[in-house]
Each structure stands twice: as C-alpha cells, then as structure tokens.
Design a protein around this motif. Structure first.
Motif, PDB file in Angstrom:
ATOM      1  N   ARG A 260      44.384  42.809  45.066  1.00 39.21           N
ATOM      2  CA  ARG A 260      43.701  43.018  46.347  1.00 39.21           C
ATOM      3  C   ARG A 260      44.070  44.381  46.922  1.00 39.21           C
ATOM      4  O   ARG A 260      45.177  44.880  46.692  1.00 39.21           O
ATOM      5  N   ARG A 265      40.955  42.745  50.344  1.00 41.11           N
ATOM      6  CA  ARG A 265      39.714  42.511  49.614  1.00 41.11           C
ATOM      7  C   ARG A 265      39.998  42.506  48.109  1.00 41.11           C
ATOM      8  O   ARG A 265      40.745  43.336  47.612  1.00 41.11           O
ATOM      9  N   SER A 266      39.410  41.558  47.422  1.00 44.75           N
ATOM     10  CA  SER A 266      39.609  41.455  45.975  1.00 44.75           C
ATOM     11  C   SER A 266      38.414  42.026  45.233  1.00 44.75           C
ATOM     12  O   SER A 266      37.283  42.021  45.736  1.00 44.75           O
TER      13      SER A 266
END
Length: 302
Positions: A260, A265-266
């Motif tokens: 991430r 956010r991945s």
C-alpha cells in the motif's frame, strides 16, 4: 521431443497467453520444447520467442527457427537475459514448473527413487554446485529436518533427519539412491512408501536447485517484464509452488501481502484470468505425471 518430456496442459497453457502473432513471448522451461513449439506455431513471421533451460541436455531439442532465442540459464535471471536478447518488455511468460520425464527416467540424474544411481538431482550439471549427496552427508540433523518439513511437508521430519545422520555416522556416507532408501527404511511408513519417498526426493531436489528462491525471483521479474495486458501462464505441481504463484497473482508478492502507498491505497500488478485449470481425465490416463498439475493465469494491469 516426446521422448524427452510429454508437455502438460499444452493447449490450455498456450491458450492462456492469448498469443498475438507479432508479439514477444518467453518460455522459461524449455525442456523437450513442446510448449515452445506450440507458441511458435501460433506466432507470425515477426513474432519472437525466448526460451530458457538450465539443463544443457535440453538444448538438443531446439527447433531450427530464426524466431527462437534459446538461453542456457536458470530462469531466476529472466529479466537480464531477456533484455540481453534485445527485448525490454514481453507479451507473455509461460512456465511449466514440473521436472521433465527425461530427468525422472534417467537413472544417473538421481531424481527418482525407482532406479539406482548417484544422489545428484542437479538440474544443471555443468555449473558445479551441491548435489543431494552433499546435502544428506553434510547438513546437521536440524538443517535436514527443516528442509524436509518445509519443502517435502514430511511428517516426523526430525525422525527422518536423525535416521539419515545416524546412518552416515555408522555406515559411512550416502552416495547412491539405494543408500538413502536404506538409511530411511526404518522411518518409511508401511503402505505409503511411494508417497513418503516422493516427498523426501522432492525436498532434496528443491534444496539442491534452490527452486523456491528461483521461482520467487522469476515471478517478480516476469511482472516487471510484462507489458500492459501481457499474460502469465504457470503450471505448478505441488502446494508450495502453487501457493507462491497464487500469492503473486493476488498481491504481486511471494507472501501474499498487498503493498500500500502512503495513503493506504493498494495496487496489484496482476489480475487473475479464469479459474484454475486441471488436466482432463484423458490427459491423466495418457500421462500420469500430469495428475497433480494446476494451471493458473494472470494479466498485467498496470
């Protein structure tokens, strides 16, 4: 050459690549050349294929085709060798991770407990390196137990390791397959001899050839080589390598942990394509060594 190796899931694995006639593809496990020949058959005049094999004996199977570049090296060096061949990116990577029929059926290679022969198990015999004999004769009991448990998933791995150490201390070094079978005879489960020995030999083979480390390196480099929408097609034969392939498809890493960014956010570099593919009953009947095969596919997303 079918006498060298009968390719497993041939049509299905090459279909997974979604071949573009003018594309660039990599077969990281050339072997008998079955998968490579199928890829070449689907390529156009401008298409290109780079095929790897660390075993010099496999090189004799190479077809005379100007579209093919054959690399005599371990696929752990995938990215550097492909770039040296003139390609910064590729449209697909195929890997058939199984040991070839040639290796299993050649007694002097030491891969099978069905034949008497030296405890070798090296995929590449031209580059030196440790043999299975080196492992069983020099590793301490704790080291042996650890690799038998990790790579062979053997129950009572400490009993097996201690039996090997005890044999070499009392009867001398283990040099042949027969020596290893004798050393472990007392800890071999009755009625399950073949399964036990298959796990034992798998563990030693993986250790000798550094297979899990090489697979992790190859998959990481394959992701970096694949162009957007490029395909990965991998055939596995045991739970250890299948688990690693699933993790890479799910997360882009060997341990399955999704990376991430600073904001949480991945982003995963691959997306799975379809479901796992198993060999048909007809293929298993024709080629029993295909029975444990699993095909997984993925596509580059970023």
């Amino acid at each position: 050459m079918s006498e060298y190796h009968d390719p497993v899931l041939l049509r299905e694995s090459v279909d997974m690549l979604n071949i573009r006639p003018e594309g660039v593809y990599v077969d990281v496990t050339f072997g008998g050349g079955g998968h490579s020949r199928e890829i070449l058959a689907r390529l156009g005049r401008r298409g290109r294929l780079v095929s790897f094999d660390q075993d010099a004996e496999a090189l004799a199977n190479a077809p005379d085709d100007k579209r093919l570049t054959l690399v005599h090296n371990n696929f752990r060096f995938l990215r550097g060798c492909v770039r040296a061949a003139g390609f910064d990116g590729v449209d697909g990577v195929l890997a058939d991770l199984g040991v070839s029929s040639h290796h299993f059926d050649t007694a002097e290679r030491g891969f099978s407990f069905r034949f008497e022969g030296p405890l070798d198990m090296r995929m590449n015999r031209t580059g030196g390196g440790k043999t299975a004999a080196d492992v069983v004769n020099t590793y301490e009991a704790e080291q042996l137990a650890a690799l038998l448990g990790r790579y062979g998933e053997l129950e009572r791995c400490f009993r097996v390791a201690n039996a090997i150490v005890r044999h070499r201390e009392t009867a001398g070094e283990l040099a042949t397959i027969g020596d290893l079978l004798t050393a472990t005879e007392g800890v071999t489960p009755r009625g399950a001899e073949a399964k036990f020995r298959a796990k034992l030999f798998q563990a030693l083979r993986i250790e000798v050839n550094g297979e899990m480390q090489a697979l992790e390196m190859m998959l990481g480099q394959a992701i970096r080589l694949l162009k957007p929408e490029g395909r990965l097609s991998v055939i596995t034969y045991h739970s250890l390598e299948d688990r690693m392939v699933k993790n890479f498809i799910r997360s882009g890493t060997a341990d399955g942990v999704v990376e991430r960014d600073f904001f949480g956010r991945s982003s995963t570099p691959l997306r799975g394509v379809g479901k796992v593919v198993l060999p048909s009953a007809e293929e298993v009947a024709r080629n029993p060594r295909s029975r444990s095969a699993k095909l997984r596919g993925a596509e580059r997303t970023l």
